[in-house]
Design a protein around this motif. Structure first.
Motif, PDB file in Angstrom:
ATOM      1  N   GLY A   1      65.127 -30.545  45.355  1.00  0.00           N
ATOM      2  CA  GLY A   1      64.422 -29.837  46.408  1.00  0.00           C
ATOM      3  C   GLY A   1      64.289 -28.344  46.173  1.00  0.00           C
ATOM      4  N   ALA A   2      65.021 -27.818  45.200  1.00  0.00           N
ATOM      5  CA  ALA A   2      64.956 -26.380  44.950  1.00  0.00           C
ATOM      6  C   ALA A   2      63.643 -26.004  44.266  1.00  0.00           C
ATOM      7  N   GLU A   3      63.131 -24.823  44.575  1.00  0.00           N
ATOM      8  CA  GLU A   3      62.016 -24.273  43.812  1.00  0.00           C
ATOM      9  C   GLU A   3      62.554 -23.687  42.510  1.00  0.00           C
ATOM     10  N   LEU A   4      61.655 -23.482  41.558  1.00  0.00           N
ATOM     11  CA  LEU A   4      62.067 -23.010  40.241  1.00  0.00           C
ATOM     12  C   LEU A   4      61.210 -21.820  39.835  1.00  0.00           C
ATOM     13  N   TYR A   5      61.865 -20.660  39.625  1.00  0.00           N
ATOM     14  CA  TYR A   5      61.197 -19.464  39.133  1.00  0.00           C
ATOM     15  C   TYR A   5      61.619 -19.264  37.676  1.00  0.00           C
ATOM     16  N   VAL A   6      60.638 -19.239  36.781  1.00  0.00           N
ATOM     17  CA  VAL A   6      60.930 -19.113  35.348  1.00  0.00           C
ATOM     18  C   VAL A   6      60.162 -17.929  34.779  1.00  0.00           C
ATOM     19  N   HIS A   7      60.863 -17.033  34.125  1.00  0.00           N
ATOM     20  CA  HIS A   7      60.185 -15.924  33.450  1.00  0.00           C
ATOM     21  C   HIS A   7      59.519 -16.456  32.183  1.00  0.00           C
ATOM     22  N   PRO A   8      58.270 -16.017  31.884  1.00  0.00           N
ATOM     23  CA  PRO A   8      57.573 -16.563  30.713  1.00  0.00           C
ATOM     24  C   PRO A   8      58.207 -16.204  29.369  1.00  0.00           C
ATOM     25  N   GLU A   9      59.162 -15.254  29.346  1.00  0.00           N
ATOM     26  CA  GLU A   9      59.897 -14.974  28.108  1.00  0.00           C
ATOM     27  C   GLU A   9      60.948 -16.044  27.814  1.00  0.00           C
ATOM     28  N   CYS A  10      61.226 -16.912  28.782  1.00  0.00           N
ATOM     29  CA  CYS A  10      62.311 -17.879  28.625  1.00  0.00           C
ATOM     30  C   CYS A  10      61.936 -19.002  27.666  1.00  0.00           C
ATOM     31  N   GLY A  11      62.923 -19.406  26.884  1.00  0.00           N
ATOM     32  CA  GLY A  11      62.718 -20.536  25.991  1.00  0.00           C
ATOM     33  C   GLY A  11      62.519 -21.834  26.731  1.00  0.00           C
ATOM     34  N   CYS A  12      62.854 -21.852  28.031  1.00  0.00           N
ATOM     35  CA  CYS A  12      62.755 -23.093  28.808  1.00  0.00           C
ATOM     36  C   CYS A  12      61.453 -23.212  29.591  1.00  0.00           C
ATOM     37  N   ALA A  13      60.526 -22.257  29.417  1.00  0.00           N
ATOM     38  CA  ALA A  13      59.274 -22.309  30.194  1.00  0.00           C
ATOM     39  C   ALA A  13      58.510 -23.596  29.924  1.00  0.00           C
ATOM     40  N   THR A  14      58.436 -24.001  28.663  1.00  0.00           N
ATOM     41  CA  THR A  14      57.749 -25.249  28.316  1.00  0.00           C
ATOM     42  C   THR A  14      58.447 -26.442  28.969  1.00  0.00           C
ATOM     43  N   SER A  15      59.794 -26.420  28.979  1.00  0.00           N
ATOM     44  CA  SER A  15      60.552 -27.503  29.610  1.00  0.00           C
ATOM     45  C   SER A  15      60.267 -27.581  31.101  1.00  0.00           C
ATOM     46  N   ALA A  16      60.092 -26.420  31.744  1.00  0.00           N
ATOM     47  CA  ALA A  16      59.794 -26.402  33.168  1.00  0.00           C
ATOM     48  C   ALA A  16      58.465 -27.085  33.442  1.00  0.00           C
ATOM     49  N   LEU A  17      57.480 -26.804  32.610  1.00  0.00           N
ATOM     50  CA  LEU A  17      56.167 -27.439  32.781  1.00  0.00           C
ATOM     51  C   LEU A  17      56.251 -28.938  32.499  1.00  0.00           C
ATOM     52  N   TYR A  18      57.099 -29.323  31.536  1.00  0.00           N
ATOM     53  CA  TYR A  18      57.291 -30.746  31.238  1.00  0.00           C
ATOM     54  C   TYR A  18      57.911 -31.460  32.443  1.00  0.00           C
ATOM     55  N   LEU A  19      58.926 -30.825  33.064  1.00  0.00           N
ATOM     56  CA  LEU A  19      59.571 -31.433  34.227  1.00  0.00           C
ATOM     57  C   LEU A  19      58.576 -31.646  35.354  1.00  0.00           C
ATOM     58  N   ALA A  20      57.673 -30.680  35.514  1.00  0.00           N
ATOM     59  CA  ALA A  20      56.633 -30.810  36.536  1.00  0.00           C
ATOM     60  C   ALA A  20      55.666 -31.932  36.167  1.00  0.00           C
ATOM     61  N   GLY A  21      55.282 -31.968  34.897  1.00  0.00           N
ATOM     62  CA  GLY A  21      54.343 -32.988  34.439  1.00  0.00           C
ATOM     63  C   GLY A  21      54.896 -34.392  34.572  1.00  0.00           C
ATOM     64  N   GLU A  22      56.223 -34.542  34.428  1.00  0.00           N
ATOM     65  CA  GLU A  22      56.858 -35.850  34.541  1.00  0.00           C
ATOM     66  C   GLU A  22      57.192 -36.205  35.989  1.00  0.00           C
ATOM     67  N   GLY A  23      56.931 -35.278  36.898  1.00  0.00           N
ATOM     68  CA  GLY A  23      57.204 -35.539  38.298  1.00  0.00           C
ATOM     69  C   GLY A  23      58.656 -35.338  38.698  1.00  0.00           C
TER      70      GLY A  23
END
Length: 341
Positions: free
Chosen positions: A213-235
């Motif tokens: 239920g938490a929102e996620l704020y990711v700085h675009p310099e982070c190595g995990c930015a792609t992972s964040a988009l993947y988590l969203a894409g996978e629902g």
């Protein structure tokens, strides 16, 4: 009050200046000394909370540099890392710019130097060089247009789609720009911020799963930015809860958010401003060890020493500053930078 009495207990160590507690007496001394020196105190969002709280202005590096340029103060004390103080000097050449500890460098800025950029440009004639503001003055002087993380996409979109681009130095911000613009003629330098790169996709996924239920704020310099988009894409995380944001963008989002909890993937100093901006939200670091040792070299002791002794002064030679200023001014002409990194 003599200089010796004010600095009693200050110790110079490899990790920085120590020996001073940031209590109310210290804060009062800092304010008094700054007034005597006619100085404006600027603190980056990643600074220690005590440094942020005593500053006149807190924000991202470019916004602070622009504030410094507009200030009537003749002296700028920049509580941040060295390239930030350089940018302030570039935009305020007639002013004295001090950084409390000149050893406060930046792993991202150090990932490319002027010689490397010259060689890269020579290998790619006709390309436009776009440099993140997290670079040295010498690199900015060889740059066509600077950018921040909040306006990098806008800067790239201002360049003809047929013109190849050399983007530097952050590979993760570069990947973000490539995703957003869809351009295939962008070459990205393989640099990174050691702190942001260390926030990895596995720990991001683990935190998301343990904070449903938490929102996620990711700085675009982070190595995990792609992972964040993947988590969203996978629902795994609803798409609307994943935000790739600059530091300024995080503050704007926090003030408008109705979330009860937000996971934050950036340097942990940012949590202080977020909690002040939206005290009703539970902000949690994705990685609570994501602390920049260079940012944290600007200690209470270092700031006190800086104001007493007028050290360390930042210099940028006139020719370099003029060339670098052109790259920054071209960026400013394109959009509205300075609201986040």
């Amino acid at each position: 009050m003599t200089a010796a009495s004010v600095l009693d207990g200050v110790r110079n160590t490899e990790a920085g200046y120590t020996g001073v507690e940031p209590d109310a007496a210290w804060a009062a001394q800092v304010r008094e000394l700054a007034a005597r020196r006619g100085a404006v105190l600027l603190a980056h969002n990643y600074q220690l909370p005590a440094i942020q709280d005593v500053a006149d202005h807190v924000g991202d590096s470019l916004a602070l540099s622009r504030i410094a340029a507009e200030s009537d103060a003749g002296t700028i004390v920049f509580c941040g890392v060295h390239f930030m103080a350089e940018t302030a000097k570039i935009l305020s050449p007639a002013k004295t710019v001090l950084i409390p500890d000149e050893r406060a460098g930046c792993s991202l800025a150090d990932s490319i130097d002027a010689a490397q950029l010259r060689a890269w440009k020579a290998e790619n004639p006709g390309s436009v060089v776009v440099s993140y503001v997290n670079t040295t003055a010498e690199v900015k002087a060889l740059t066509d247009i600077c950018c921040t993380s909040s306006n990098a996409v806008e800067v790239i979109e201002s360049i003809s789609p047929d013109t190849p681009v050399l983007f530097l130095p952050d590979q993760f911000l570069g990947a973000h720009v490539q995703r957003r613009t869809g351009r295939t003629n962008i070459q990205v330098w393989a640099g990174e911020c050691h702190v942001h790169a260390g926030i990895n996709g596995d720990e991001l996924a683990a935190q998301v799963r343990s904070h449903p239920g938490a929102e996620l704020y990711v700085h675009p310099e982070c190595g995990c930015a792609t992972s964040a988009l993947y988590l969203a894409g996978e629902g795994i995380v609803p798409d609307e809860k994943v935000r790739i944001l600059s530091t300024g963008g995080m503050l704007t989002a926090a003030r408008a958010s109705s979330a009860r909890q937000v996971l934050v993937a950036t340097e942990v100093g940012m949590l202080h401003q977020l909690r002040k901006a939206a005290p009703e939200i539970d902000f949690q670091a994705v990685n609570d060890k994501a602390s920049c040792r260079y940012m944290k070299m600007i200690t209470p002791a270092a700031l006190l020493r800086c104001l007493v002794e007028g050290r360390d002064e930042v210099h940028v030679d006139e020719a370099t500053a003029a060339a670098a200023r052109g790259a920054v001014e071209r960026m400013i002409a394109i959009g509205t930078p300075g609201r986040g990194e």
